[in-house]
Design an enzyme around this catalytic site. Structure first.
Site, short mmCIF file in Angstrom:
data_model
loop_
_atom_site.label_atom_id
_atom_site.label_comp_id
_atom_site.label_asym_id
_atom_site.label_seq_id
_atom_site.Cartn_x
_atom_site.Cartn_y
_atom_site.Cartn_z
N SER A 93 0.80 -1.38 0.01
CA SER A 93 0.06 0.15 0.05
C SER A 93 1.20 1.10 -0.02
CB SER A 93 -1.01 -0.14 1.20
OG SER A 93 -1.80 1.05 1.11
N ASP A 144 -10.07 -3.58 -5.07
CA ASP A 144 -9.66 -2.51 -4.30
C ASP A 144 -9.44 -1.30 -5.42
OD1 ASP A 144 -7.82 -0.66 -3.24
OD2 ASP A 144 -5.91 -1.89 -3.50
N HIS A 161 -8.16 -4.45 -0.45
CA HIS A 161 -7.08 -4.19 -0.10
C HIS A 161 -6.57 -4.77 1.05
CE1 HIS A 161 -4.20 -0.66 -0.53
NE2 HIS A 161 -4.26 -0.32 0.74
#
Length: 349
Positions: free
Chosen positions: A160, A273, A303
């Site tokens: 991320s 996501d 995610h």
């Protein structure tokens, strides 16, 4: 696509209430507890490794903690640098989900894993985390005897916001002539911050969009006003200063006009996501620039797939794929991955 039952249960239990009545530090403490509780509920139990040692690495902004995981002792090993997620303002190397990932990767990829506790926004805004990661990488590769690693077989990976830092780090290393790494592993990467600098960001989940907009503002704009954040609208913060910084390639790697000459990349995206498009576009642009790249999408994943390794088989396959990508990269460059005593066989699928 219909979400799998474990994925739906995880999402149904997600926090929806705003925390703007808390100070920033109180929010961090709350989110850390929530993260650890979620991992205990849904995540695979951590693997034993040969050693786990914390180091303080000097940087231009002061010492940075680096947690070293080793599958064995007494021999130089390939090394994998790990940068955790958390929107640039949350997370730590000892958060349970991050600790479990590092242990797993250490054993399955047969390498030393060095997790960087990089400085967090808003106290340390962009580009402090990128600079710290570059300083640590330079220290590790420049002092291989101290770390007992092979300096020619060092990979870098992140999740991320951590994947954003990994991509930025690759650009910074290219611009500064080194140090050189053999792989950039990007898991659910956020690579275009310009999309999240203003209200109306392209996310059907308004709560998720507001969280990401607030994180981008903290990262690019610097410290929040002192005291509790009640009464401030995170979506309204920022302005032109944030938009200008978001256009910088080290903030938004997709903004880089030229991606040639970067390390090979393994990009992992989750179908559910909204950041999936970043990974897909970056993979396409890397390939067009002549960079070796593999793109691995995960159907039905969200995610936060890293939290689901105990309850959802595709989440376990995700971790196997990531570890195998690291192991193969080290093998291609002549590194000698080592399983360590009691480690399971190498992943086969």
């Amino acid at each position: 696509m219909t979400l799998a039952a474990p994925v739906r249960a995880f999402l149904d239990g997600a926090l929806r209430e705003p925390l703007d009545f808390l100070t920033l530090e109180e929010q961090r403490q709350f989110m850390r507890h929530l993260s650890d509780l979620n991992y205990l509920r849904y995540g695979r139990r951590p693997d034993p490794v040969a050693s786990v040692v914390d180091h303080a690495v000097p940087t231009g902004a002061g010492p940075v903690r680096v947690r070293e995981y080793r599958p064995s002792t007494g021999r130089p090993l390939p090394a994998h640098i790990f940068l955790h997620g958390g929107g640039w303002w949350l997370g730590a190397v000892d958060e349970l989900v991050n600790d479990a990932m590092c242990r797993y990767r250490c054993l399955r990829a047969g390498c030393a894993v060095l997790a960087i506790d990089y400085p967090l926004a808003p106290r340390h805004p962009f580009p402090a985390a990128v600079d710290a990661a570059h300083a640590v990488l330079s220290h590790v590769i420049g002092n291989p005897g101290m770390w007992d690693i092979d300096p020619g077989s060092v990979s870098v990976g992140g999740v991320s916001a951590g994947a954003n830092l990994v991509a930025a780090l690759a650009l910074k290393c290219r611009a500064e002539g080194g140090p050189h790494t053999i792989l950039q592993l990007l898991e659910v990467p956020v690579l275009d911050l310009t999309r999240w600098c203003a209200p109306g960001a392209p996310d059907p989940d308004r709560h998720h969009a507001d969280e990401l907009i607030a994180a981008v503002n903290r990262y690019l704009d610097g410290p929040d006003p002192s005291g509790p954040t009640a009464g401030t609208d995170p979506v309204a913060r920022g302005g032109e200063r944030v938009r200008e910084r978001a256009r910088a390639p080290l903030a938004s790697p997709l903004a880089a006009p030229d991606l040639s000459g970067l390390p090979p990349a393994h990009i992992m995206t989750a179908e559910m996501d909204p950041l999936r498009v970043d990974g897909e576009l970056y993979a396409r642009r890397l390939a067009e620039a002549g960079v070796a790249v593999t793109l691995r999408p995960c159907p039905g994943a969200i995610h936060g797939v890293s939290f689901l390794t105990r309850v959802w088989p595709p989440a376990r396959q995700w971790q196997r794929s990531a570890a195998e990508a690291v192991r193969r990269a080290h093998e291609r460059t002549g590194g000698a991955p080592h399983r360590g005593k009691g480690a399971p066989p190498w992943p086969t699928q």
